[in-house]
Write a protein that holds these residues in place. Structure first.
Motif, PDB file in Angstrom:
ATOM      1  N   LEU A 128       0.799  -1.232   0.000  1.00  0.00           N
ATOM      2  CA  LEU A 128       0.000   0.000   0.000  1.00  0.00           C
ATOM      3  C   LEU A 128       0.833   1.285   0.000  1.00  0.00           C
ATOM      4  N   LYS A 129       2.147   1.170  -0.191  1.00  0.00           N
ATOM      5  CA  LYS A 129       2.978   2.360  -0.329  1.00  0.00           C
ATOM      6  C   LYS A 129       2.940   2.837  -1.783  1.00  0.00           C
ATOM      7  N   ASP A 130       2.845   4.147  -1.981  1.00  0.00           N
ATOM      8  CA  ASP A 130       2.940   4.704  -3.325  1.00  0.00           C
ATOM      9  C   ASP A 130       4.371   4.567  -3.827  1.00  0.00           C
ATOM     10  N   ILE A 131       4.512   4.319  -5.119  1.00  0.00           N
ATOM     11  CA  ILE A 131       5.824   4.182  -5.753  1.00  0.00           C
ATOM     12  C   ILE A 131       5.928   5.208  -6.877  1.00  0.00           C
ATOM     13  N   ALA A 132       6.949   6.030  -6.809  1.00  0.00           N
ATOM     14  CA  ALA A 132       7.152   7.050  -7.834  1.00  0.00           C
ATOM     15  C   ALA A 132       7.777   6.418  -9.082  1.00  0.00           C
ATOM     16  N   VAL A 133       7.200   6.723 -10.226  1.00  0.00           N
ATOM     17  CA  VAL A 133       7.773   6.274 -11.489  1.00  0.00           C
ATOM     18  C   VAL A 133       9.013   7.130 -11.765  1.00  0.00           C
ATOM     19  N   PRO A 134      10.204   6.529 -11.830  1.00  0.00           N
ATOM     20  CA  PRO A 134      11.417   7.335 -12.006  1.00  0.00           C
ATOM     21  C   PRO A 134      11.363   8.196 -13.273  1.00  0.00           C
ATOM     22  N   LYS A 135      11.932   9.373 -13.182  1.00  0.00           N
ATOM     23  CA  LYS A 135      11.952  10.277 -14.332  1.00  0.00           C
ATOM     24  C   LYS A 135      12.791   9.730 -15.483  1.00  0.00           C
ATOM     25  N   GLN A 186      24.428  -5.596 -18.354  1.00  0.00           N
ATOM     26  CA  GLN A 186      24.185  -5.730 -16.914  1.00  0.00           C
ATOM     27  C   GLN A 186      22.804  -5.167 -16.589  1.00  0.00           C
ATOM     28  N   TRP A 187      21.983  -5.930 -15.875  1.00  0.00           N
ATOM     29  CA  TRP A 187      20.594  -5.547 -15.616  1.00  0.00           C
ATOM     30  C   TRP A 187      20.426  -4.616 -14.416  1.00  0.00           C
ATOM     31  N   LEU A 188      21.473  -4.427 -13.625  1.00  0.00           N
ATOM     32  CA  LEU A 188      21.323  -3.791 -12.313  1.00  0.00           C
ATOM     33  C   LEU A 188      20.620  -2.440 -12.371  1.00  0.00           C
ATOM     34  N   LEU A 189      20.990  -1.585 -13.323  1.00  0.00           N
ATOM     35  CA  LEU A 189      20.440  -0.228 -13.358  1.00  0.00           C
ATOM     36  C   LEU A 189      18.924  -0.232 -13.481  1.00  0.00           C
ATOM     37  N   GLY A 190      18.393  -1.103 -14.307  1.00  0.00           N
ATOM     38  CA  GLY A 190      16.952  -1.141 -14.512  1.00  0.00           C
ATOM     39  C   GLY A 190      16.180  -1.826 -13.412  1.00  0.00           C
ATOM     40  N   LYS A 191      16.899  -2.407 -12.453  1.00  0.00           N
ATOM     41  CA  LYS A 191      16.251  -3.159 -11.379  1.00  0.00           C
ATOM     42  C   LYS A 191      16.367  -2.483 -10.018  1.00  0.00           C
ATOM     43  N   SER A 192      17.191  -1.444  -9.907  1.00  0.00           N
ATOM     44  CA  SER A 192      17.567  -0.952  -8.580  1.00  0.00           C
ATOM     45  C   SER A 192      17.182   0.489  -8.302  1.00  0.00           C
ATOM     46  N   CYS A 193      16.210   1.024  -9.020  1.00  0.00           N
ATOM     47  CA  CYS A 193      15.700   2.348  -8.666  1.00  0.00           C
ATOM     48  C   CYS A 193      14.965   2.266  -7.327  1.00  0.00           C
ATOM     49  N   ASP A 194      14.751   3.413  -6.719  1.00  0.00           N
ATOM     50  CA  ASP A 194      14.118   3.449  -5.399  1.00  0.00           C
ATOM     51  C   ASP A 194      12.741   2.782  -5.435  1.00  0.00           C
TER      52      ASP A 194
END
Length: 302
Positions: A128-135, A186-194
């Motif tokens: 139930l926490k809102d998640i911001a769509v990264p810019k 490497q997939w890390l960048l697309g998987k590790s946003c806040d």
């Protein structure tokens, strides 16, 4: 046992889900001090790290609580501010392309070994926490996944014994910014946003789940079922995953392993049908025996 984290002014305290509601263990310990020994845990990581002894103490304390008067420390799930059901994992390990039909829908070869990558604690958030769509992304995708929560120090464990090292299971939405994920090998960048790993709502102990490779798993976007599968479609089942990872690194209590997602993600659709997540969307991940994890997506105003 079904455990949750209750967020209180920046702290996460332990809750136990019962037929009558959720017991706030910290508050119950304060009000019923005479019924508890000093070993009763009041935070979810303490339960996980304490293993069978901590669970036994918690069981005993919950069982000793009176049938009347519990309203002082009992609450409804509707009144809870949720925390991640595992609050401080030492490691967040993920398995990619672990469902046969998902590999097929993305035209990827069936892997010969588990494809492992990692996330970080900044990705943790809750039901139930809102998640911001990264810019920085225009292609935010959902992924319903079963999570293994390790309960014992584990190194070189055999497949046959691996599930004995599991504390329990929960659901996650392994959010993926596909344009960032596929920018490099490497997939890390697309998987590790806040906030890309909402965990919950419940952490269910292994004894209540039974066979983790026979659970229905779904994702529902704005009321529409997008993923509808069963964990039996995993290429590498849960016992094999735990054993494999333990051959290469020591797992410790509280480590979480995200076991991959089934078919039905946006990336698997024909390009002209791909509609990625945007502010205003709501996604629910539902796994049999583990409950429904829901998050709403909002604009990033930071």
């Amino acid at each position: 046992m079904k455990l949750i984290s209750i967020s209180k002014q920046g702290r996460n305290v332990l809750g136990v889900v019962t037929e009558n509601g959720v017991i706030d263990v910290e508050l119950a310990l304060t009000l019923e001090a005479g019924r508890a020994n000093t070993e009763v845990p009041s935070e979810v990581m303490t339960v996980i790290e304490g293993g069978e002894a901590a669970l036994g103490a918690l069981h005993g304390f919950i069982g000793s609580l009176p049938a009347t008067g519990s309203e002082a420390y009992m609450t409804s799930e509707n009144d809870i501010e949720w925390g991640p059901c595992v609050t401080a994992p030492n490691k967040i390990i993920c398995v990619g392309l672990n469902y046969r039909k998902h590999a097929e829908e993305t035209n990827a070869p069936i892997p010969a070994y588990p494809i492992l990558f990692n996330k970080f604690n900044n990705t943790l958030t809750a039901h139930l926490k809102d998640i911001a769509v990264p810019k920085v992304t225009e292609k935010l995708d959902y992924e319903a996944e079963l999570v293994i929560v390790i309960g014992k120090k584990t190194k070189y464990v055999a497949k046959e014994d691996a599930l004995n090292h599991v504390f329990g299971y929960c659901a996650v939405n392994d959010l993926s910014a596909r344009d960032l994920q596929l920018r490099t090998q490497q997939w890390l960048l697309g998987k590790s946003c806040d906030d890309f790993s909402p965990l919950g709502p419940y952490l269910v102990t292994a004894d209540e789940v039974g066979n983790p490779n026979d659970l229905w798993i779904k994702s529902i976007v704005n009321g529409e079922v997008r993923q509808n599968s069963n964990t039996s479609d995993m290429i590498f089942p849960c016992d094999e995953i735990v054993s494999y990872v333990s051959q290469h690194m020591t797992l410790v209590p509280g480590d979480v392993i995200l076991t991959g997602t089934p078919e039905g993600v946006v990336l698997g659709l024909p390009e002209d049908q791909q509609v990625y997540l945007k502010p205003g969307d709501e996604v629910t991940i539902e796994i049999e025996k583990l409950g429904k994890l829901t998050n709403r997506f909002v604009a990033d105003l930071s």
